[in-house]
Write a protein that holds these residues in place. Sequence first.
Motif, PDB file in Angstrom:
ATOM      1  N   CYS A 192      78.411  41.766  90.051  1.00 17.01           N
ATOM      2  CA  CYS A 192      79.259  42.205  88.935  1.00 17.01           C
ATOM      3  C   CYS A 192      79.824  43.594  89.208  1.00 17.01           C
ATOM      4  O   CYS A 192      79.130  44.481  89.683  1.00 17.01           O
ATOM      5  N   LEU A 193      81.109  43.766  88.868  1.00 20.92           N
ATOM      6  CA  LEU A 193      81.792  45.033  89.126  1.00 20.92           C
ATOM      7  C   LEU A 193      81.863  45.905  87.869  1.00 20.92           C
ATOM      8  O   LEU A 193      82.505  46.937  87.854  1.00 20.92           O
ATOM      9  N   HIS A 194      81.220  45.461  86.794  1.00 23.25           N
ATOM     10  CA  HIS A 194      81.168  46.192  85.526  1.00 23.25           C
ATOM     11  C   HIS A 194      82.541  46.714  85.106  1.00 23.25           C
ATOM     12  O   HIS A 194      82.729  47.903  84.804  1.00 23.25           O
ATOM     13  N   CYS A 195      83.480  45.772  85.085  1.00 26.03           N
ATOM     14  CA  CYS A 195      84.899  46.083  84.851  1.00 26.03           C
ATOM     15  C   CYS A 195      85.144  46.856  83.550  1.00 26.03           C
ATOM     16  O   CYS A 195      84.462  46.640  82.550  1.00 26.03           O
ATOM     17  N   GLU A 196      86.165  47.710  83.599  1.00 26.42           N
ATOM     18  CA  GLU A 196      86.529  48.464  82.387  1.00 26.42           C
ATOM     19  C   GLU A 196      87.260  47.575  81.393  1.00 26.42           C
ATOM     20  O   GLU A 196      87.054  47.685  80.190  1.00 26.42           O
ATOM     21  N   ASP A 197      88.139  46.693  81.895  1.00 26.37           N
ATOM     22  CA  ASP A 197      88.783  45.722  81.013  1.00 26.37           C
ATOM     23  C   ASP A 197      88.154  44.364  81.272  1.00 26.37           C
ATOM     24  O   ASP A 197      88.807  43.452  81.793  1.00 26.37           O
ATOM     25  N   ALA A 198      86.886  44.259  80.918  1.00 22.31           N
ATOM     26  CA  ALA A 198      86.108  43.078  81.283  1.00 22.31           C
ATOM     27  C   ALA A 198      86.542  41.858  80.465  1.00 22.31           C
ATOM     28  O   ALA A 198      86.280  41.797  79.265  1.00 22.31           O
ATOM     29  N   PRO A 199      87.207  40.874  81.098  1.00 24.46           N
ATOM     30  CA  PRO A 199      87.636  39.696  80.354  1.00 24.46           C
ATOM     31  C   PRO A 199      86.447  38.844  79.911  1.00 24.46           C
ATOM     32  O   PRO A 199      86.523  38.138  78.902  1.00 24.46           O
ATOM     33  N   CYS A 200      85.341  38.934  80.642  1.00 22.80           N
ATOM     34  CA  CYS A 200      84.139  38.167  80.279  1.00 22.80           C
ATOM     35  C   CYS A 200      83.634  38.603  78.920  1.00 22.80           C
ATOM     36  O   CYS A 200      83.002  37.830  78.204  1.00 22.80           O
ATOM     37  N   ALA A 226      86.141  33.333  82.757  1.00 21.40           N
ATOM     38  CA  ALA A 226      87.039  34.483  82.648  1.00 21.40           C
ATOM     39  C   ALA A 226      86.825  35.499  83.759  1.00 21.40           C
ATOM     40  O   ALA A 226      87.710  36.306  84.039  1.00 21.40           O
ATOM     41  N   CYS A 227      85.663  35.494  84.391  1.00 24.30           N
ATOM     42  CA  CYS A 227      85.373  36.468  85.448  1.00 24.30           C
ATOM     43  C   CYS A 227      86.001  36.021  86.768  1.00 24.30           C
ATOM     44  O   CYS A 227      85.697  34.949  87.250  1.00 24.30           O
ATOM     45  N   PRO A 228      86.865  36.861  87.355  1.00 19.56           N
ATOM     46  CA  PRO A 228      87.497  36.467  88.619  1.00 19.56           C
ATOM     47  C   PRO A 228      86.521  36.500  89.799  1.00 19.56           C
ATOM     48  O   PRO A 228      86.802  35.926  90.836  1.00 19.56           O
ATOM     49  N   TYR A 229      85.408  37.222  89.633  1.00 21.16           N
ATOM     50  CA  TYR A 229      84.561  37.535  90.780  1.00 21.16           C
ATOM     51  C   TYR A 229      83.308  36.674  90.888  1.00 21.16           C
ATOM     52  O   TYR A 229      82.460  36.927  91.732  1.00 21.16           O
ATOM     53  N   GLY A 230      83.160  35.706  90.009  1.00 24.07           N
ATOM     54  CA  GLY A 230      81.994  34.829  90.093  1.00 24.07           C
ATOM     55  C   GLY A 230      80.692  35.573  89.880  1.00 24.07           C
ATOM     56  O   GLY A 230      79.668  35.261  90.484  1.00 24.07           O
ATOM     57  N   ALA A 231      80.735  36.587  88.993  1.00 24.65           N
ATOM     58  CA  ALA A 231      79.555  37.426  88.829  1.00 24.65           C
ATOM     59  C   ALA A 231      78.559  36.845  87.819  1.00 24.65           C
ATOM     60  O   ALA A 231      77.485  37.395  87.639  1.00 24.65           O
ATOM     61  N   ARG A 232      78.936  35.763  87.151  1.00 27.87           N
ATOM     62  CA  ARG A 232      78.050  35.227  86.112  1.00 27.87           C
ATOM     63  C   ARG A 232      77.542  33.861  86.530  1.00 27.87           C
ATOM     64  O   ARG A 232      78.309  33.019  86.952  1.00 27.87           O
ATOM     65  N   GLU A 233      76.246  33.683  86.408  1.00 28.74           N
ATOM     66  CA  GLU A 233      75.677  32.383  86.754  1.00 28.74           C
ATOM     67  C   GLU A 233      74.868  31.865  85.558  1.00 28.74           C
ATOM     68  O   GLU A 233      74.083  32.583  84.951  1.00 28.74           O
TER      69      GLU A 233
END
Lengths: 315, 250
Positions: B84-92, B126-133
């Motif tokens: 996870c990149l802990h995005c600032e505009d996190a769509p998740c 919603a996560c582009p990076y596949g960070a959620r399982e």
Amino acid sequence: MHPAKSVIYFTTASGAGYGLLAWLGVLGAMGIIPADRTFGIAAFGSAFFFVISGLLSSTGHLGRPERAWRALSQWRSSWLSREGIAAILTFLPTGLYALAWVLLGQNTGLAGIIGLAGAGLALLTVFTTSMIYASLKTIPAWSNGWTSLGYLVMALTSGAWLGVLLLAVLGEPMPPYSLSVLAGLTVLMALIKLLYWRSLAKAPARSTAESATGLARFGTVRLIESPHSEPNYLLKEMGYRIARKHAGKLRFWGLFYAAMAPLILLGVAAGYAIPLAAIMPLAAASFAIGLVLERWLFFAEAKHVVTLYYGNSAV
Amino acid sequence: MTSLPQNPSGVKLGLVIDLDICVGCHACAVNCKEWNTSGKLAPLTDLEPYGARPDGVWFNRIHTFEVVDEEAGTSRTVHFPRSCLHCEDAPCVTVCPTGASYKREEDGIVLINTDICIGCKLCSWACPYGAREYDEDEGVMKKCTLCIDKIYNANLPLESRAPACVSTCPAGARSFGDLGDPESDVSKLVEARGGYALMPEQGTRPVNRYLPPRPKKVGDDVAPRMLEHQDDSPDGAGLLARWVDKVLSA
Ligand code: SF4
Ligand code: SF4
Ligand code: SF4
């Protein structure tokens, strides 16, 4: 994307139910369809059946269905939350309208206004459903204007098929131009699908293996070793792949069942004066098969950008 | 609340991953699994761990890519850890209908409240990076916690208050710190090495940064290739070598 049966059933069935509720609201309020009790029971009964069974099927898709009520809280940011609220709100006017229609034999005047409100909310619910998909930037095949247009037109078309089927089977008088409107909507739906596929084929890739890794400056990026030997959640949920040649065939059969076959059947019925009650069940069944095929493809063909980390080069 | 923080503190905790150093040993993924399976989002359920088709929840995955430059005729192998990149505009966070997914105001860490998650899986879409399982067994979503139960753990010595993946990396390819503070070590590192965000076109504004592999050395200062030693003529060889050559060529 993995084409989950529960979600395919939910979107097609509730779409048809909301579509029929919208038609009943508008055509009833305008006095085009009289508040006939038998037809009212059949029409509202089947509309609510499809809406409710669809909603139940979508909660069946949840890991924790018993907590589903929590999904109503985040309407400020989440389209899924908005959909839940819209779905519940729709029951109020449409339920009242159904009662007025069936018990009081009323569908114009005050009842008509309630019916129109119900029609608006029913379409709003379909729109919120479409926005769940359209708002996902990670899936370019969904995050474009065609998604909402497609969902709305398909809901109205499938609702119209359901309504005309009931009228035909019950031997009720058809409102004027019913069949032409039905045929027109069906052609429109097929046209939207064709234009959608064309725009998908033309759209440039939104993300690439190079942008996913940031390694474009060193050349072309290719996966040589996956992090795991067996498929994980990501690959099972988002790595669904369908061979291009199969997709092409399925697109054809989807349009064949949803549009070509039912329209030919209607034409034959008109030409040979075959009673509608005999031909409509067949035509509507064919339409339903086509609709489900189309929705299955909507999921199965959609590519998620996470697959760029698993061997896809552009999405 | 699944709206993003209205008044973020400015602290942006995150990771910096050096693709020049990573050797693809998977140690960070293994230690991530070990720490977190009894951590905040525990357990990281495994299904059929010893069966024919093992499957399970991981917060960190290491891919290996080959990058080929056809024109220059070069290629390189890049090991690529993904979490996870802990995005600032996190769509998740914004798609979550329940408020289970949230981003912390104080440090920007993106977490899941598994007590209210309904397992709709929309956040993972919603996560582009596949960070959620998704945890099939518990019916809820899981993800990297930035080891929140380690980095703030007052029971641990100071030097251990870093994410498990950072502590364990034998090559030192992972750094942790406040990317919101331009004076922090990680920010300076990103500045010096041209650290970048993944898929900026997705508009998620990731906090984590990746450091590119350093350019390959080409020119006189590189070790000659083995084949360049090969010599077809005996000129310049020693006496013995010339004699052997003569005998063998006869
Ligand atoms: S990497 Fe994915 S899970 Fe993590 S904050 Fe960004 S969008 Fe959310
Ligand atoms: S799976 Fe859980 S955390 Fe993710 S969007 Fe659904 S409710 Fe929110
Ligand atoms: S920060 Fe912690 S949870 Fe996140 S990848 Fe590293 S070890 Fe795993």
